[in-house]
Motif scaffolding. Structure first.
Motif, PDB file in Angstrom:
ATOM      1  N   GLN A  57      -4.897  -6.145  37.561  1.00 41.12           N
ATOM      2  CA  GLN A  57      -5.008  -5.828  36.123  1.00 41.12           C
ATOM      3  C   GLN A  57      -6.166  -5.161  35.838  1.00 41.12           C
ATOM      4  OE1 GLN A  57      -3.599  -7.947  33.901  1.00 41.12           O
ATOM      5  NE2 GLN A  57      -2.309  -8.695  35.801  1.00 41.12           N
ATOM      6  N   PHE A  58      -6.770  -4.428  36.616  1.00 37.61           N
ATOM      7  CA  PHE A  58      -7.801  -3.347  36.220  1.00 37.61           C
ATOM      8  C   PHE A  58      -7.644  -2.068  37.076  1.00 37.61           C
ATOM      9  CE2 PHE A  58      -9.800  -7.575  36.036  1.00 37.61           C
ATOM     10  CZ  PHE A  58     -10.481  -7.437  34.917  1.00 37.61           C
ATOM     11  N   ARG A  59      -7.503  -1.955  38.460  1.00 34.99           N
ATOM     12  CA  ARG A  59      -7.326  -0.672  38.839  1.00 34.99           C
ATOM     13  C   ARG A  59      -5.985  -0.173  38.730  1.00 34.99           C
ATOM     14  NH1 ARG A  59     -11.112  -1.101  43.495  1.00 34.99           N
ATOM     15  NH2 ARG A  59     -12.958  -1.752  42.347  1.00 34.99           N
ATOM     16  N   LEU A  60      -4.911  -0.494  38.887  1.00 35.10           N
ATOM     17  CA  LEU A  60      -3.688  -0.036  38.713  1.00 35.10           C
ATOM     18  C   LEU A  60      -3.358   0.364  37.242  1.00 35.10           C
ATOM     19  CD1 LEU A  60      -1.065  -1.952  41.163  1.00 35.10           C
ATOM     20  CD2 LEU A  60      -1.867   0.540  41.185  1.00 35.10           C
ATOM     21  N   PRO A  61      -3.599  -0.398  36.190  1.00 35.02           N
ATOM     22  CA  PRO A  61      -3.414   0.191  34.976  1.00 35.02           C
ATOM     23  C   PRO A  61      -4.310   1.327  34.835  1.00 35.02           C
ATOM     24  CG  PRO A  61      -3.751  -2.453  34.829  1.00 35.02           C
ATOM     25  CD  PRO A  61      -4.043  -1.910  36.096  1.00 35.02           C
ATOM     26  N   ARG A  62      -5.420   1.524  35.250  1.00 37.23           N
ATOM     27  CA  ARG A  62      -6.218   2.726  34.812  1.00 37.23           C
ATOM     28  C   ARG A  62      -5.581   3.539  35.681  1.00 37.23           C
ATOM     29  NH1 ARG A  62     -12.773   2.418  35.208  1.00 37.23           N
ATOM     30  NH2 ARG A  62     -13.131   4.823  35.012  1.00 37.23           N
ATOM     31  N   ILE A  63      -5.066   3.584  36.781  1.00 37.22           N
ATOM     32  CA  ILE A  63      -4.499   4.853  37.459  1.00 37.22           C
ATOM     33  C   ILE A  63      -3.391   5.051  36.940  1.00 37.22           C
ATOM     34  CG2 ILE A  63      -3.080   5.466  39.532  1.00 37.22           C
ATOM     35  CD1 ILE A  63      -4.901   3.374  41.142  1.00 37.22           C
ATOM     36  N   PHE A  64      -2.670   4.295  36.397  1.00 37.69           N
ATOM     37  CA  PHE A  64      -1.282   4.753  35.534  1.00 37.69           C
ATOM     38  C   PHE A  64      -1.702   5.383  34.303  1.00 37.69           C
ATOM     39  CE2 PHE A  64       1.200   1.946  38.448  1.00 37.69           C
ATOM     40  CZ  PHE A  64       2.174   2.884  38.622  1.00 37.69           C
ATOM     41  N   MET A  65      -2.712   4.783  33.506  1.00 37.04           N
ATOM     42  CA  MET A  65      -3.051   5.537  32.419  1.00 37.04           C
ATOM     43  C   MET A  65      -3.697   6.861  32.541  1.00 37.04           C
ATOM     44  SD  MET A  65      -3.379   5.027  28.971  1.00 37.04           S
ATOM     45  CE  MET A  65      -2.945   3.226  29.259  1.00 37.04           C
ATOM     46  N   ALA A  66      -4.640   7.211  33.619  1.00 36.57           N
ATOM     47  CA  ALA A  66      -5.036   8.542  34.025  1.00 36.57           C
ATOM     48  C   ALA A  66      -3.966   9.401  34.225  1.00 36.57           C
ATOM     49  CB  ALA A  66      -6.076   8.378  35.337  1.00 36.57           C
ATOM     50  N   LEU A  67      -2.759   8.916  34.890  1.00 36.94           N
ATOM     51  CA  LEU A  67      -1.681   9.810  35.201  1.00 36.94           C
ATOM     52  C   LEU A  67      -0.914  10.222  34.038  1.00 36.94           C
ATOM     53  CD1 LEU A  67      -0.303   7.983  38.523  1.00 36.94           C
ATOM     54  CD2 LEU A  67      -1.573  10.247  38.431  1.00 36.94           C
ATOM     55  N   LEU A  68      -0.386   9.225  32.749  1.00 42.53           N
ATOM     56  CA  LEU A  68      -0.028   9.630  31.981  1.00 42.53           C
ATOM     57  C   LEU A  68      -0.739  10.484  30.909  1.00 42.53           C
ATOM     58  CD1 LEU A  68       1.607   5.869  31.329  1.00 42.53           C
ATOM     59  CD2 LEU A  68       2.689   7.740  31.980  1.00 42.53           C
ATOM     60  N   VAL A  69      -1.959  10.175  30.618  1.00 42.64           N
ATOM     61  CA  VAL A  69      -2.924  10.819  29.802  1.00 42.64           C
ATOM     62  C   VAL A  69      -2.799  12.396  30.269  1.00 42.64           C
ATOM     63  CG1 VAL A  69      -5.331  11.032  28.613  1.00 42.64           C
ATOM     64  CG2 VAL A  69      -4.220   8.773  28.749  1.00 42.64           C
ATOM     65  N   GLY A  70      -3.222  12.132  31.646  1.00 39.44           N
ATOM     66  CA  GLY A  70      -3.343  13.659  32.226  1.00 39.44           C
ATOM     67  C   GLY A  70      -2.096  14.325  31.999  1.00 39.44           C
ATOM     68  N   MET A  71      -0.917  13.918  32.183  1.00 37.52           N
ATOM     69  CA  MET A  71       0.326  14.457  32.066  1.00 37.52           C
ATOM     70  C   MET A  71       0.648  14.940  30.776  1.00 37.52           C
ATOM     71  SD  MET A  71       4.170  12.777  33.084  1.00 37.52           S
ATOM     72  CE  MET A  71       3.298  12.387  34.470  1.00 37.52           C
ATOM     73  N   GLY A  72       0.118  14.152  29.838  1.00 37.62           N
ATOM     74  CA  GLY A  72       0.484  14.531  28.321  1.00 37.62           C
ATOM     75  C   GLY A  72      -0.263  15.713  27.717  1.00 37.62           C
ATOM     76  N   ILE A  73      -1.729  15.431  27.945  1.00 42.79           N
ATOM     77  CA  ILE A  73      -2.567  16.424  27.393  1.00 42.79           C
ATOM     78  C   ILE A  73      -2.360  17.840  28.141  1.00 42.79           C
ATOM     79  CG2 ILE A  73      -5.105  17.064  27.446  1.00 42.79           C
ATOM     80  CD1 ILE A  73      -5.575  14.230  26.861  1.00 42.79           C
ATOM     81  N   SER A  74      -2.143  17.755  29.348  1.00 44.17           N
ATOM     82  CA  SER A  74      -1.937  19.127  30.102  1.00 44.17           C
ATOM     83  C   SER A  74      -0.861  19.803  29.453  1.00 44.17           C
ATOM     84  CB  SER A  74      -1.725  19.066  31.699  1.00 44.17           C
ATOM     85  OG  SER A  74      -0.912  18.065  32.001  1.00 44.17           O
ATOM     86  N   LEU A  75       0.624  19.138  29.216  1.00 42.27           N
ATOM     87  CA  LEU A  75       1.717  19.744  28.660  1.00 42.27           C
ATOM     88  C   LEU A  75       1.359  20.147  27.465  1.00 42.27           C
ATOM     89  CD1 LEU A  75       4.712  17.426  29.785  1.00 42.27           C
ATOM     90  CD2 LEU A  75       4.350  19.696  30.180  1.00 42.27           C
ATOM     91  N   SER A  76       0.601  19.332  26.712  1.00 39.17           N
ATOM     92  CA  SER A  76       0.453  19.673  25.256  1.00 39.17           C
ATOM     93  C   SER A  76      -0.541  21.278  25.317  1.00 39.17           C
ATOM     94  CB  SER A  76      -0.624  18.637  24.438  1.00 39.17           C
ATOM     95  OG  SER A  76      -0.848  19.055  23.272  1.00 39.17           O
ATOM     96  N   GLY A  77      -1.180  21.408  26.241  1.00 35.11           N
ATOM     97  CA  GLY A  77      -2.113  22.707  26.292  1.00 35.11           C
ATOM     98  C   GLY A  77      -1.090  23.586  26.593  1.00 35.11           C
TER      99      GLY A  77
END
Length: 337
Positions: A57-77
């Motif tokens: 409920q805390f660690r895994l959602p945060r990990i997946f969120m970091a992965l997805l956000v990092g993927m999206g922002i870097s691709l946008s750049g």
């Protein structure tokens, strides 16, 4: 098989390997320390209730969120750098992040108050609000950059920097009118914080990336041709104006939805694509997938570091990325002038 292709595969799968290792470390990082064997037991469904609650409920959602956000922002750049033909382009520097952030701050100020991170509806309204702000910013930048019916990359970049300053000023004005509690939450969010992540945020963000990332990779050849200049692109049959609009829409959408759930994370869209091009060259069919993987790794590592370096307090991931990215941006700026 060419040497560069082998190098690309090696780099890509090495990055995936480091993402897995960092994710394992991140599960155990934080105020509550969970030994590795207990983590494995919890993942297999044999852990204690407390460990399963902490991990699922805390660690895994945060990990997946970091992965997805990092993927999206870097691709946008990476896309923005290809469209503007400028290696210094980044969703944060061009004002797209601040435009999305301004829309979210307005939403927080007028509709949600201190509960902006709570409630099922806010999980899905927030990305739409940020997306609206990002698109408004992109439209303003696009039309204000036009001169005699044409858009030059340097005008696009300079106009984006100007819009970035304007929206940041607007954000500050509304922040100063907020209640202290709301001000603190807004400041933390704008600094880039994924500490409020839950599975609802993951499911809200995932469909956008599943749709837009394949389209972006499909447009790799178009990005390669645009790097040759508008005249050459037109000569080989590319509708430059139309393709540039499509690519800008993809980049803005990726940045907008990622800012909605991850806050104002600057320099990641600059850092990951530029490192990738140094490693595998400018060809976007290789650059974009590796950029996505590298961006995910950088943001996950930055979030893990932010949770450890000042424990039990946490350093927002956006600040950690800025500490890494700002010197690199200055280096690129000095090198390009």
């Amino acid at each position: 098989m060419s040497k560069r292709l082998i190098n690309f595969k090696t780099l890509f799968f090495s990055t995936i390997f480091f993402i897995v290792i960092t994710a394992i470390i991140s599960i155990n990082a934080g105020y509550i320390q969970i030994p590795l064997h207990e983590v494995i037991a919890a993942l297999l469904g044999n852990g204690t209730d407390q460990n399963e609650l902490t991990i699922f409920q805390f660690r895994l959602p945060r990990i997946f969120m970091a992965l997805l956000v990092g993927m999206g922002i870097s691709l946008s750049g990476a896309i923005l750098q290809g469209v503007t033909q400028n290696p210094l382009a980044d969703p944060g520097i061009l004002g797209i992040n601040s435009g999305a952030g301004f829309a979210v701050v307005l939403y927080m100020f007028f509709f949600q108050g201190a509960s902006f991170l709570n409630g099922w509806a806010s999980v899905y309204v927030l990305p739409i609000t940020a997306l609206a702000g990002a698109f408004l910013t992109a439209v303003l930048i696009y039309f204000l950059s036009r001169k005699n019916g044409h858009i030059t990359p340097i005008r696009l970049l300079l106009m984006g920097i100007g819009m970035n300053g304007a929206f940041n000023a607007g954000i500050l004005i509304f922040q100063m009118k907020m209640e202290p509690n709301d001000f603190t939450r807004a400041l933390t969010w704008l600094s880039g914080a994924i500490w409020g992540a839950n599975w609802n945020y993951v499911w809200a963000l995932l469909p956008w990336l599943l749709i837009l990332i394949p389209i972006a990779i499909y447009k790799s050849k178009v990005l390669d041709i645009l790097l040759l200049g508008d005249s050459t692109a037109t000569g080989v049959g590319i509708n430059v104006a139309r393709e540039r609009k499509i690519l800008l829409i993809i980049a803005v959408t990726l940045a907008g939805v990622c800012v909605a759930v991850g806050g104002g994370i600057t320099f990641l869209g600059l850092l990951a694509p530029h490192i990738t091009r140094q490693l595998v060259g400018p060809k976007h069919s290789k650059c974009l997938p590796l950029t996505a993987a590298l961006g995910s790794f950088i943001l996950l590592a930055a979030d893990t570091l932010g949770r450890v370096v000042m424990a039990p307090s946490e350093l927002p991931v956006g600040i950690v990325v800025s500490i890494l990215g700002a010197p690199y941006f200055i280096y690129l700026l000095i090198k390009s002038i």
